[in-house]
Design an enzyme around this catalytic site. Structure first.
Site, PDB file in Angstrom:
ATOM      1  N   VAL A   1       3.341  83.371  25.127  1.00  0.00           N
ATOM      2  CA  VAL A   1       3.690  83.193  23.714  1.00  0.00           C
ATOM      3  C   VAL A   1       2.604  83.687  22.751  1.00  0.00           C
ATOM      4  O   VAL A   1       2.870  83.869  21.564  1.00  0.00           O
ATOM      5  CB  VAL A   1       4.061  81.717  23.376  1.00  0.00           C
TER       6      VAL A   1
ATOM      7  N   SER B   1       0.922  66.818  18.300  1.00  0.00           N
ATOM      8  CA  SER B   1       0.225  65.821  19.120  1.00  0.00           C
ATOM      9  C   SER B   1      -0.426  64.812  18.185  1.00  0.00           C
ATOM     10  O   SER B   1      -0.780  65.164  17.043  1.00  0.00           O
ATOM     11  CB  SER B   1      -0.870  66.504  19.934  1.00  0.00           C
TER      12      SER B   1
ATOM     13  N   TYR C   1      -7.904  72.063  19.660  1.00  0.00           N
ATOM     14  CA  TYR C   1      -6.544  71.557  19.906  1.00  0.00           C
ATOM     15  C   TYR C   1      -6.018  70.819  18.668  1.00  0.00           C
ATOM     16  O   TYR C   1      -4.877  71.029  18.233  1.00  0.00           O
ATOM     17  CB  TYR C   1      -6.598  70.635  21.121  1.00  0.00           C
ATOM     18  N   ALA C   2      -6.872  69.966  18.081  1.00  0.00           N
ATOM     19  CA  ALA C   2      -6.461  69.207  16.892  1.00  0.00           C
ATOM     20  C   ALA C   2      -6.123  70.157  15.744  1.00  0.00           C
ATOM     21  O   ALA C   2      -5.117  69.960  15.042  1.00  0.00           O
ATOM     22  CB  ALA C   2      -7.572  68.249  16.472  1.00  0.00           C
ATOM     23  N   ALA C   3      -6.951  71.206  15.580  1.00  0.00           N
ATOM     24  CA  ALA C   3      -6.686  72.179  14.504  1.00  0.00           C
ATOM     25  C   ALA C   3      -5.348  72.881  14.746  1.00  0.00           C
ATOM     26  O   ALA C   3      -4.552  73.073  13.815  1.00  0.00           O
ATOM     27  CB  ALA C   3      -7.825  73.198  14.421  1.00  0.00           C
ATOM     28  N   SER C   4      -5.080  73.239  16.011  1.00  0.00           N
ATOM     29  CA  SER C   4      -3.818  73.928  16.309  1.00  0.00           C
ATOM     30  C   SER C   4      -2.630  73.007  16.055  1.00  0.00           C
ATOM     31  O   SER C   4      -1.603  73.422  15.506  1.00  0.00           O
ATOM     32  CB  SER C   4      -3.803  74.431  17.760  1.00  0.00           C
ATOM     33  N   LYS C   5      -2.761  71.733  16.434  1.00  0.00           N
ATOM     34  CA  LYS C   5      -1.627  70.804  16.322  1.00  0.00           C
ATOM     35  C   LYS C   5      -1.420  70.345  14.879  1.00  0.00           C
ATOM     36  O   LYS C   5      -0.296  70.075  14.460  1.00  0.00           O
ATOM     37  CB  LYS C   5      -1.848  69.610  17.258  1.00  0.00           C
TER      38      LYS C   5
ATOM     39  N   ILE D   1       1.019  61.262  27.369  1.00  0.00           N
ATOM     40  CA  ILE D   1       2.224  61.424  28.190  1.00  0.00           C
ATOM     41  C   ILE D   1       1.836  61.900  29.595  1.00  0.00           C
ATOM     42  O   ILE D   1       1.042  62.850  29.734  1.00  0.00           O
ATOM     43  CB  ILE D   1       3.194  62.467  27.546  1.00  0.00           C
TER      44      ILE D   1
HETATM   45  P1  NAD Z   1       1.959  71.032  30.829  1.00  0.00           P
HETATM   46  O1  NAD Z   1       0.628  71.641  31.038  1.00  0.00           O
HETATM   47  O2  NAD Z   1       2.541  70.147  31.877  1.00  0.00           O
HETATM   48  O3  NAD Z   1       3.030  72.151  30.463  1.00  0.00           O
HETATM   49  C1  NAD Z   1       2.744  73.183  29.553  1.00  0.00           C
HETATM   50  C2  NAD Z   1       3.682  74.338  29.824  1.00  0.00           C
HETATM   51  O4  NAD Z   1       3.370  75.401  28.912  1.00  0.00           O
HETATM   52  C3  NAD Z   1       3.524  74.909  31.245  1.00  0.00           C
HETATM   53  O5  NAD Z   1       4.797  75.131  31.787  1.00  0.00           O
HETATM   54  C4  NAD Z   1       2.754  76.211  31.009  1.00  0.00           C
HETATM   55  O6  NAD Z   1       2.996  77.203  31.986  1.00  0.00           O
HETATM   56  C5  NAD Z   1       3.291  76.616  29.643  1.00  0.00           C
HETATM   57  N1  NAD Z   1       2.389  77.556  28.953  1.00  0.00           N
HETATM   58  C6  NAD Z   1       1.041  77.441  28.805  1.00  0.00           C
HETATM   59  N2  NAD Z   1       0.558  78.526  28.168  1.00  0.00           N
HETATM   60  C7  NAD Z   1       1.609  79.332  27.898  1.00  0.00           C
HETATM   61  C8  NAD Z   1       1.752  80.593  27.265  1.00  0.00           C
HETATM   62  N3  NAD Z   1       0.687  81.264  26.788  1.00  0.00           N
HETATM   63  N4  NAD Z   1       2.988  81.130  27.156  1.00  0.00           N
HETATM   64  C9  NAD Z   1       4.073  80.476  27.650  1.00  0.00           C
HETATM   65  N5  NAD Z   1       3.998  79.290  28.281  1.00  0.00           N
HETATM   66  C10 NAD Z   1       2.784  78.718  28.395  1.00  0.00           C
HETATM   67  O7  NAD Z   1       1.818  70.230  29.448  1.00  0.00           O
HETATM   68  P2  NAD Z   1       2.751  69.128  28.748  1.00  0.00           P
HETATM   69  O8  NAD Z   1       1.994  67.865  28.762  1.00  0.00           O
HETATM   70  O9  NAD Z   1       4.135  69.196  29.264  1.00  0.00           O
HETATM   71  O10 NAD Z   1       2.690  69.686  27.246  1.00  0.00           O
HETATM   72  C11 NAD Z   1       3.809  70.204  26.543  1.00  0.00           C
HETATM   73  C12 NAD Z   1       3.471  70.183  25.059  1.00  0.00           C
HETATM   74  O11 NAD Z   1       3.242  68.831  24.649  1.00  0.00           O
HETATM   75  C13 NAD Z   1       2.184  70.947  24.715  1.00  0.00           C
HETATM   76  O12 NAD Z   1       2.349  71.622  23.491  1.00  0.00           O
HETATM   77  C14 NAD Z   1       1.151  69.843  24.573  1.00  0.00           C
HETATM   78  O13 NAD Z   1       0.103  70.223  23.736  1.00  0.00           O
HETATM   79  C15 NAD Z   1       2.001  68.747  23.981  1.00  0.00           C
HETATM   80  N6  NAD Z   1       1.445  67.399  24.156  1.00  0.00           N
HETATM   81  C16 NAD Z   1       1.233  66.858  25.379  1.00  0.00           C
HETATM   82  C17 NAD Z   1       0.684  65.581  25.489  1.00  0.00           C
HETATM   83  C18 NAD Z   1       0.424  64.899  26.811  1.00  0.00           C
HETATM   84  O14 NAD Z   1      -0.189  63.818  26.811  1.00  0.00           O
HETATM   85  N7  NAD Z   1       0.873  65.447  27.936  1.00  0.00           N
HETATM   86  C19 NAD Z   1       0.371  64.861  24.325  1.00  0.00           C
HETATM   87  C20 NAD Z   1       0.593  65.449  23.091  1.00  0.00           C
HETATM   88  C21 NAD Z   1       1.144  66.722  23.012  1.00  0.00           C
END
Ligand code: NAD
Length: 247
Positions: A65, A143, A155-159, A188
């Site tokens: 992406v 997030s 990460y915080a800046a991006s979110k 999560i």
């Molecule tokens: P994860 O690491 O299990 O899954 C992330 C997915 O994104 C993977 O399938 C990975 O291959 C894909 N990905 C990574 N870089 C990519 C790229 N450049 N292009 C396309 N795909 C890409 O993480 P998750 O916990 O399922 O996170 C999903 C979203 O939720 C993220 O945006 C994360 O920041 C957000 N989030 C997660 C949590 C948590 O506690 N798990 C908390 C807050 C926010």
């Protein structure tokens, strides 16, 4: 009738974790078809094998992406296959944590480029389709770290960027019947969270009034709601789904 019946979606990073749960929930809610844009195509293919996709087609497309060319090609592949895009979920995300005084330029750029610029590229190619259709639902996964978290300046800046981006697109897209919202998950249980040391996990649970970590399906249900007409007058919001935890 499922609440997403007849709708077509694009979701980024849907190969595992929260993304996989969103794909599963969309299927349960009767979606017409989903294009999953994944960095790791094998992850997406394995996910499709795990889920029961007999009622709707799930199309796996390899895509980083943070690469505009790849996003443009992937969106046109999804358009060619399904004919339209009604729902876009920007879920792909990464972390590269460190205290700010130790953070490298590479770690800053990598996280901003995937989490924020990735969502920008997707919207750049999908918003014109939605404007033409005078219909669209965009959900960006932010997030609770957006509100500040030690070790996560990038990460915080991006979110946090995603929240301002979403609120702006909601104002611009409203007249074209496009709803744009953010979901800000707390802690999560996914692979991303597995990197967190045990003592920090205990602290996170202590800081979560519901006294547990969240499950990916508890994020997916809110994303599905925001993507449906049940949330037709809800736009420009960031919904925190965290068991009442704040950072
Ligand atoms: P994860 O690491 O299990 O899954 C992330 C997915 O994104 C993977 O399938 C990975 O291959 C894909 N990905 C990574 N870089 C990519 C790229 N450049 N292009 C396309 N795909 C890409 O993480 P998750 O916990 O399922 O996170 C999903 C979203 O939720 C993220 O945006 C994360 O920041 C957000 N989030 C997660 C949590 C948590 O506690 N798990 C908390 C807050 C926010």
């Amino acid at each position: 009738m499922g609440k997403l019946e007849g709708k077509y979606a694009i979701i980024t990073g849907g190969g595992k974790g929260i993304g996989e749960s969103i794909v599963k929930r969309f299927l349960e809610d009767g979606i017409g078809g989903i294009a999953v844009l994944e960095y790791d195509l094998n992850l997406a293919k394995e996910m499709i094998t795990r889920l029961d996709t007999s009622d709707a087609e799930v199309l796996a497309i390899q895509c980083d992406v943070s690469n505009d060319n790849q996003v443009e090609k992937a969106v046109s592949q999804a358009m060619k296959h399904f004919g339209t895009v009604d729902i876009l979920v920007n879920n792909a995300g990464i972390t590269q944590d460190s205290m700010f005084h130790k953070m490298t330029d590479e770690a800053w750029d990598a996280v901003i480029n995937v989490n924020l610029k990735g969502a920008y590229y997707l919207c750049k190619h999908v918003v014109p389709i939605m404007r033409k259709n005078a219909f669209g639902k965009i959900v960006n996964i932010s997030s609770i770290s957006a509100f500040g978290n030690v070790g996560q300046a990038n990460y915080a800046a991006s979110k946090a960027g995603l929240i301002g981006f979403s609120k702006t697109l909601a104002k611009e897209g409203g007249p074209k019947n496009i709803n744009v919202n953010c979901v800000a998950p707390g802690y999560i249980e996914t692979d991303m969270y597995k990197t967190v040391p045990t003592e920090i996990i205990e602290e996170h649970i202590k800081n979560t009034p519901l006294r547990r970590l969240g499950k990916p399906h508890e994020i997916a249900s809110v994303v599905s709601f925001l993507s449906s007409d049940d949330a037709s007058f809800l736009s420009g919001q960031c919904i925190t789904v965290s068991g009442a935890a704040t950072t």
